[in-house]
Design a protein around this motif. Structure first.
Motif, PDB file in Angstrom:
ATOM      1  N   ARG A  48       0.825  -1.208   0.000  1.00  0.00           N
ATOM      2  CA  ARG A  48       0.000   0.000   0.000  1.00  0.00           C
ATOM      3  C   ARG A  48       0.861   1.261   0.000  1.00  0.00           C
ATOM      4  O   ARG A  48       0.510   2.272  -0.633  1.00  0.00           O
ATOM      5  CB  ARG A  48      -0.938  -0.012   1.213  1.00  0.00           C
ATOM      6  N   LEU A  49       2.007   1.183   0.680  1.00  0.00           N
ATOM      7  CA  LEU A  49       2.901   2.337   0.730  1.00  0.00           C
ATOM      8  C   LEU A  49       3.504   2.638  -0.641  1.00  0.00           C
ATOM      9  O   LEU A  49       3.514   3.793  -1.094  1.00  0.00           O
ATOM     10  CB  LEU A  49       4.016   2.093   1.754  1.00  0.00           C
ATOM     11  N   VAL A  50       4.011   1.605  -1.329  1.00  0.00           N
ATOM     12  CA  VAL A  50       4.692   1.836  -2.605  1.00  0.00           C
ATOM     13  C   VAL A  50       3.716   2.247  -3.704  1.00  0.00           C
ATOM     14  O   VAL A  50       4.125   2.789  -4.735  1.00  0.00           O
ATOM     15  CB  VAL A  50       5.511   0.598  -3.044  1.00  0.00           C
ATOM     16  N   GLU A  51       2.419   1.995  -3.498  1.00  0.00           N
ATOM     17  CA  GLU A  51       1.424   2.480  -4.458  1.00  0.00           C
ATOM     18  C   GLU A  51       1.282   4.004  -4.386  1.00  0.00           C
ATOM     19  O   GLU A  51       0.898   4.639  -5.365  1.00  0.00           O
ATOM     20  CB  GLU A  51       0.060   1.824  -4.190  1.00  0.00           C
ATOM     21  N   ARG A  52       1.604   4.572  -3.208  1.00  0.00           N
ATOM     22  CA  ARG A  52       1.438   6.019  -3.002  1.00  0.00           C
ATOM     23  C   ARG A  52       2.741   6.793  -3.096  1.00  0.00           C
ATOM     24  O   ARG A  52       2.745   7.948  -3.496  1.00  0.00           O
ATOM     25  CB  ARG A  52       0.832   6.293  -1.617  1.00  0.00           C
TER      26      ARG A  52
END
Length: 242
Positions: A48-52
């Motif tokens: 979820r972090l690397v998507e943002r």
């Protein structure tokens, strides 16, 4: 801050650790050093972090619930070139070797000295900052041609004699460039450790052997890097630099 140090304030480090106390400890440690740190309890949190955001370095624990650190490291390598520092509580060297095999840039066994963790984080970021931080100036263009292969040091693009791209991890790239800048010269393990890992290297560090084995495979098994008995390693092919 010297010119060789990464700019901590613009660097995002993801800490993927299921133990809440260790996760909070490492996150707080890196934040006190001026880095932006994001705490992740598992692989899903990191996804979820690397998507943002762009993650400049991932600190991965091997033992994670669900998808473990080795599998997560392999996925990160498959979809990009995010540097990885693997952390393991196991004393067996096989875990560290497997971590390097799947693409980790470095490893650190638990329990670790907080200063050593920071030193290794900084060392990895120094080696990879030109690729992972868009705010860095582009390095001077340097192209190596050897035995039909071509490496563009600025873009880190390696192509084989057939023109096909070959992906390198940050550690493999550092090792190859070290050889290409010193062709047909015997380099011992201590020199290779110093030039590729600097102050983060430890006595009796065997990671160079693992990384060299991976690099040889990616070079098609060609006899480009030769072992010199009692001396070290030698890049046998002539190298042209552009």
């Amino acid at each position: 801050m010297t010119q060789t140090e990464p700019n901590a304030e613009s660097t995002l480090i993801a800490i993927v650790e299921d133990d809440p106390e260790i996760r909070a400890l490492v996150t707080g440690l890196l934040e006190r050093e001026g880095f932006e740190a994001a705490a992740c309890a598992n692989a899903a949190d990191l996804d979820r972090l690397v998507e943002r955001r762009r993650v400049d370095l991932a600190v991965l624990d091997i033992m994670l619930p669900g998808e473990d650190g080795l599998s997560l490291c392999r996925r990160l390598r498959a979809r990009g070139d995010t540097p990885v520092l693997m952390v393991t509580a196991r004393g067996d060297d096989i875990d560290r070797i497997i971590g390097l095999e799947v693409g980790a840039d470095d490893y650190l066994p638990k329990p670790f000295n907080p200063r050593e963790l920071v030193a290794r984080v900084r060392a990895i970021l120094r080696r990879t900052r030109d690729v992972h931080r868009a705010t860095q100036p582009m390095p001077q263009r340097e192209v190596f041609v050897f035995a039909g292969w071509r490496l563009d040091a600025a873009s880190r693009d390696l192509t084989d004699p057939g023109g096909r791209p070959v992906e390198l991890t940050g550690a493999e790239f550092d090792l190859l460039v070290t050889f290409l800048r010193r062709p047909q010269r015997v380099l011992n393990r201590d020199q290779l450790l110093d030039w590729t890992r600097g102050r983060s290297a430890m006595p009796y560090d065997r990671t160079i052997d693992v990384q060299l084995s991976r690099l040889r495979r990616k070079l098609g098994g060609a006899d480009l890097v030769r072992t010199v008995r009692g001396g070290g390693y030698l890049f046998a092919a002539p190298v042209e630099r552009g």
